[in-house]
Design an enzyme around this catalytic site. Structure first.
Site, PDB file in Angstrom:
ATOM      1  N   THR A  15       0.813  -1.220   0.000  1.00 54.42           N
ATOM      2  CA  THR A  15       0.000   0.000   0.000  1.00 54.42           C
ATOM      3  C   THR A  15       0.844   1.267   0.000  1.00 54.42           C
ATOM      4  OG1 THR A  15      -1.720  -1.138   1.219  1.00 54.42           O
ATOM      5  CG2 THR A  15      -1.789   1.244   1.294  1.00 54.42           C
ATOM      6  N   SER A  60       1.564  -7.638  -1.030  1.00 57.67           N
ATOM      7  CA  SER A  60       2.326  -8.661  -0.307  1.00 57.67           C
ATOM      8  C   SER A  60       1.606 -10.004  -0.232  1.00 57.67           C
ATOM      9  CB  SER A  60       2.732  -8.165   1.078  1.00 57.67           C
ATOM     10  OG  SER A  60       1.647  -8.177   1.958  1.00 57.67           O
ATOM     11  N   SER A  61       0.354 -10.059  -0.630  1.00 57.71           N
ATOM     12  CA  SER A  61      -0.326 -11.364  -0.705  1.00 57.71           C
ATOM     13  C   SER A  61       0.297 -12.236  -1.797  1.00 57.71           C
ATOM     14  CB  SER A  61      -1.808 -11.174  -1.005  1.00 57.71           C
ATOM     15  OG  SER A  61      -2.380 -10.376  -0.015  1.00 57.71           O
ATOM     16  N   THR A 167       3.281 -10.120  14.526  1.00 56.81           N
ATOM     17  CA  THR A 167       2.124 -10.670  13.815  1.00 56.81           C
ATOM     18  C   THR A 167       1.260  -9.489  13.406  1.00 56.81           C
ATOM     19  OG1 THR A 167       2.132 -12.652  15.181  1.00 56.81           O
ATOM     20  CG2 THR A 167       0.055 -12.122  14.140  1.00 56.81           C
ATOM     21  N   THR A 278       1.143 -22.404  19.745  1.00 57.17           N
ATOM     22  CA  THR A 278      -0.192 -22.019  20.217  1.00 57.17           C
ATOM     23  C   THR A 278      -0.912 -21.094  19.230  1.00 57.17           C
ATOM     24  OG1 THR A 278      -1.455 -20.881  21.941  1.00 57.17           O
ATOM     25  CG2 THR A 278       0.806 -20.152  21.652  1.00 57.17           C
TER      26      THR A 278
HETATM   27  N1  ASP Z   1      -2.643  -5.595   0.702  1.00 57.82           N
HETATM   28  C1  ASP Z   1      -1.543  -4.755   1.086  1.00 57.82           C
HETATM   29  C2  ASP Z   1      -0.286  -5.587   1.073  1.00 57.82           C
HETATM   30  O1  ASP Z   1       0.006  -6.288   1.990  1.00 57.82           O
HETATM   31  C3  ASP Z   1      -1.762  -4.127   2.404  1.00 57.82           C
HETATM   32  C4  ASP Z   1      -0.617  -3.242   2.843  1.00 57.82           C
HETATM   33  O2  ASP Z   1       0.247  -2.870   2.092  1.00 57.82           O
HETATM   34  O3  ASP Z   1      -0.587  -2.863   3.985  1.00 57.82           O
HETATM   35  O4  ASP Z   1       0.446  -5.520   0.143  1.00 57.82           O
END
Ligand code: ASP
Length: 342
Positions: A15, A60-61, A167, A278
């Site tokens: 983002t 980043s997904s 996390t 956990t």
């Molecule tokens: N969907 C975005 C990513 O992880 C969210 C972000 O950048 O914070 O690339």
């Protein structure tokens, strides 16, 4: 005047460097040079900043170990030329990438700070500027000619954490990350306050080494009430599976039905490494505390202690990639290598 500090920014996507489509409002990655254009304040910092960008920046997904290796390779290539590195990355999988990098970069003697933002850099209310500027400042901190931070960190919303302790906890708040089992290693207020007692230090005299072999024959199984035998059977029959994280309840507890324990025992006997982690964001596995974990302890399931799932899965990929022997695997996993567990 001391020698100038050189910082390399590595833009991978996320983002922080996205723009909104003027009609649909959908966020899409854009040319990194424009990120720098958006922050003229960078010119006021007391260091020399260069930047480099992934050819195709990603949300980043889309990240996978190939991208992690690309980041590690850039750090290896420029390690001698720069005093610190700032990696711009989407927040969604930042804890995974940063945890992986902490294992891949052995005996790191310089800061590698991951950051990103919840709102794009061009948005009026963006959190990107503070995150980026402070990350650069943290990466530039030196004492007696040596970097103050010598580990992989993650900076977000006024806090610098040890990356492999983090996390993503919130998809809405600017404070998106938590480090439930380890304090922040630095905080940004009126002053930048470093918690020196909590910094990681490599063993004396050890040379920086980059590991790029990662083995992805791993899986995570989050147990839940009503989990079926078939689900476990399906996972355990994955060809080539070498290690499994069992995300258990509370302090490492699981149902005690015989089919579950027998199937785990059988898989273990066939060579599968099983780690107890956990599902709670904070606290630790303590096998044997309750009857519901006594059998796991007896079976010599690997004790994940207070490790995060993100650090556990990347540690498994690293240890399997490094061809860690089956005999020592449990002992090495249970040993903190980069401060990832207490
Ligand atoms: N969907 C975005 C990513 O992880 C969210 C972000 O950048 O914070 O690339």
């Amino acid at each position: 005047m001391g020698k100038p500090i050189n910082i390399l920014i590595i833009y991978t996507g996320g983002t922080i460097g996205m723009v909104r489509h003027y009609k649909s409002g959908v966020l899409k990655a854009f040319d990194f040079r424009k990120v720098v254009e958006h922050i003229p304040e960078l010119g006021q910092l007391d260091c020399r900043i260069h930047s480099i960008s992934f050819k195709n920046p990603v949300d980043s997904s889309e990240m996978n170990p190939t991208h992690w290796i690309a980041i590690a390779t850039l750090i290896e290539k420029y390690y001698g030329q720069y005093d610190g590195f700032v990696v711009l990355h989407g927040s969604d999988t930042m804890s995974y990438t940063a945890s992986a990098l902490s294992f891949m970069l052995e005996n790191l003697g310089k800061p590698v700070i991951f950051t990103g933002s919840q709102l794009p850099i061009g948005d009026l209310r963006t959190d990107a500027k503070e995150n980026l500027i402070t990350s650069i400042q943290l990466a530039s901190l030196q004492k007696n000619g040596k970097p103050v931070i010598q580990e992989v960190g993650l900076y977000f919303e006024y806090k610098l954490y040890r990356a492999n302790r983090t996390t993503k906890l919130n998809a809405e708040h600017f404070q998106a990350f938590g480090s439930m089992n380890y304090p922040a290693i630095a905080e940004s207020g009126v002053h930048l306050k470093v918690n020196h007692d909590f910094l990681f230090r490599r063993a004396k005299g050890k040379k920086f080494k980059v590991h790029k072999a990662l083995d992805t024959n791993v899986a995570i199984l989050k147990i839940f009430p009503g989990m079926s035998k078939n689900l476990l059977k399906g996972i355990l029959s994955i060809p080539e599976l070498k290690a499994l994280i069992l995300e258990t309840y509370g302090a490492g507890n699981a149902p005690t039905n015989s089919w579950l324990l027998e199937m785990l025992q059988d898989a273990k006997a066939k060579g599968l490494h099983i780690v107890n982690v956990t599902q709670c964001p904070g606290g630790s596995v303590i096998m044997g505390r309750y009857k519901t974990s006594a059998a796991l302890k007896e079976m010599k399931i690997i004790d994940g202690g207070d490790i995060t799932t993100e650090a556990a899965i990347t540690k498994l990929m690293y240890l399997l990639g490094s061809k860690t022997s089956s005999k020592t695997f449990k002992t090495i996993f249970e040993t903190p290598l980069r401060g990832e567990m207490s």
